[in-house]
Design a protein around this motif. Structure first.
Motif, short mmCIF file in Angstrom:
data_model
loop_
_atom_site.label_atom_id
_atom_site.label_comp_id
_atom_site.label_asym_id
_atom_site.label_seq_id
_atom_site.Cartn_x
_atom_site.Cartn_y
_atom_site.Cartn_z
N HIS A 27 0.87 -1.18 0.00
CA HIS A 27 0.00 0.00 0.00
C HIS A 27 0.90 1.22 0.00
CE1 HIS A 27 1.03 -0.44 4.20
NE2 HIS A 27 0.46 0.71 4.52
N HIS A 29 1.22 3.98 2.07
CA HIS A 29 1.65 4.81 3.21
C HIS A 29 3.15 5.07 3.09
CE1 HIS A 29 -2.01 3.88 5.97
NE2 HIS A 29 -2.15 5.04 5.35
N HIS A 32 6.05 2.75 3.55
CA HIS A 32 6.16 1.61 2.63
C HIS A 32 6.61 2.03 1.24
CE1 HIS A 32 4.05 -1.21 5.39
NE2 HIS A 32 3.72 -0.02 5.91
N HIS A 122 -6.73 -2.50 5.24
CA HIS A 122 -6.00 -1.46 5.97
C HIS A 122 -6.79 -0.17 5.80
CE1 HIS A 122 -2.61 0.22 7.95
NE2 HIS A 122 -1.99 0.72 6.90
N ASP A 174 0.46 -4.10 5.72
CA ASP A 174 -0.27 -3.57 6.89
C ASP A 174 -1.74 -3.97 6.73
OD1 ASP A 174 2.08 -2.36 7.51
OD2 ASP A 174 1.32 -0.30 7.52
N HIS A 212 -4.27 -2.44 12.17
CA HIS A 212 -2.98 -3.12 12.27
C HIS A 212 -3.15 -4.40 13.09
CE1 HIS A 212 -0.20 -0.33 10.44
NE2 HIS A 212 -0.76 0.70 11.08
#
Ligand SMILES: [Zn+2]
Ligand SMILES: [Zn+2]
Length: 319
Positions: A27, A29, A32, A122, A174, A212
């Motif tokens: 993903h 974020h 990452h 997530h 995540d 999470h």
């Protein structure tokens, strides 16, 4: 994972990650994806995997020399926009390849090895991944047959094997816990890489809000996952390694020997150093192969090659 030519996520671009040609992005974020533009740039300027790229042709590099990112289809357009935004900043274009992969779709890593996208939950569109090897296995009914009878059957056109899937590695990205984490890809994987962000009992609520995994969820999953190794990543910065280790010791019971923390440098420093060395040796070997091919090509064309990386400082510290 240099052996599989894939790296899961790219929060920071490490040297060891440069030898993989594919990033499987769970993903977008920042923790990452933050190192992704730099990873593309380093692979390009260090000519990693650029065996077919001749710098004097003026042509864009051949396919295979460009880093690839496999991502959720909803990330394709924003990723392109992010990479485009770097062009006026750097005043050049770094080649990159973006491969959208919908849940349940697969991307081929090697001959009989694929990367499968698994939808997770997530706070943003997210995927987990499984690296799957396909083998053919002798059918049960032929198990006790001698070799020569099997050969005769095969020659007569009988299908004596059937295909089987072996999940080598599964990565959660995540996610909150969910039914997708007990699928075969996770239950049967040889290695599971799992995010476990929260270890404190009082952080249950934070885990739920941020979607999470909490260590108490992980313990339940350990009963289902048959993996030889379960590798924990993504522990919250608030959590110290000794505290996390203590909680694992208290909660994991018989599963404890299979559970490892990736960031536990006291335990992993040597292994990490060995991996960096192996990865750099791989890169050096590829570069040597490229250099000898370039030299041959230069001799053939009687042309002078200009190595862009001599002009541009490709060192990690150059930003
Ligand atoms: Zn996240
Ligand atoms: Zn994260």
């Amino acid at each position: 994972m240099p052996e599989l030519d894939v790296c899961f996520d790219m929060g920071q671009c490490t040297r060891a990650s440069l030898s993989a040609s594919v990033i499987a992005l769970s993903h977008a974020h920042m923790d990452h994806i933050g190192g992704l533009p730099y990873w593309f740039s380093q692979r390009y300027f260090q000519k990693i995997g650029a065996e077919t790229h001749l710098p004097d042709t003026g042509q864009p590099p051949a396919r295979g020399s460009v880093g690839k990112v496999v991502c959720h289809p909803e990330l394709e357009a924003p990723l392109r926009a992010m990479l485009r935004a770097w062009e006026p900043l750097e005043r050049q274009r770094t080649p990159s390849e973006i491969i959208p992969l919908a849940p349940e779709e697969e991307y081929q890593l090697k001959n009989n090895v694929t990367l499968r996208a698994i939808e997770t939950r997530h706070t943003v569109p997210s995927l987990g991944f499984a690296v799957i090897e396909r083998r053919s296995k002798l059918k049960e009914e032929f198990k006790d047959f001698p070799q020569e009878r099997l050969r005769a059957l095969r020659q007569a056109g009988t299908e004596i094997t059937h295909p089987v899937e072996i999940p080598l590695v599964a990565y959660t990205g995540d996610t909150e816990p969910g039914e997708f984490l007990v699928r075969n890809e996770f239950a049967k994987a040889k290695i599971v890489i799992v995010e476990c962000t929260f270890f404190e009992p009082e952080h249950r609520g934070r885990a739920n809000t941020g979607k999470h995994i909490h260590v108490e969820d992980l313990v339940r999953l350990l009963h289902v996952w048959e993996a030889e190794s379960v590798v924990i990543v993504h522990a919250s910065r608030r959590t110290t390694i000794p505290y996390a280790r203590e909680r694992l010791q208290a909660l994991c019971g018989e599963h404890l020997p299979r559970v490892h923390m990736l960031m536990d440098h006291r335990m992993n420093r040597q292994r990490y150093d060995a991996q960096v060395a192996a990865s750099q040796a791989l890169v050096a070997a590829r570069e040597a192969a490229t250099a000898s091919r370039l030299a041959e090509s230069a001799a053939a064309n009687d042309a002078t090659l200009v190595d862009e990386s001599d002009v541009r400082d490709a060192d990690e510290s150059s930003g």
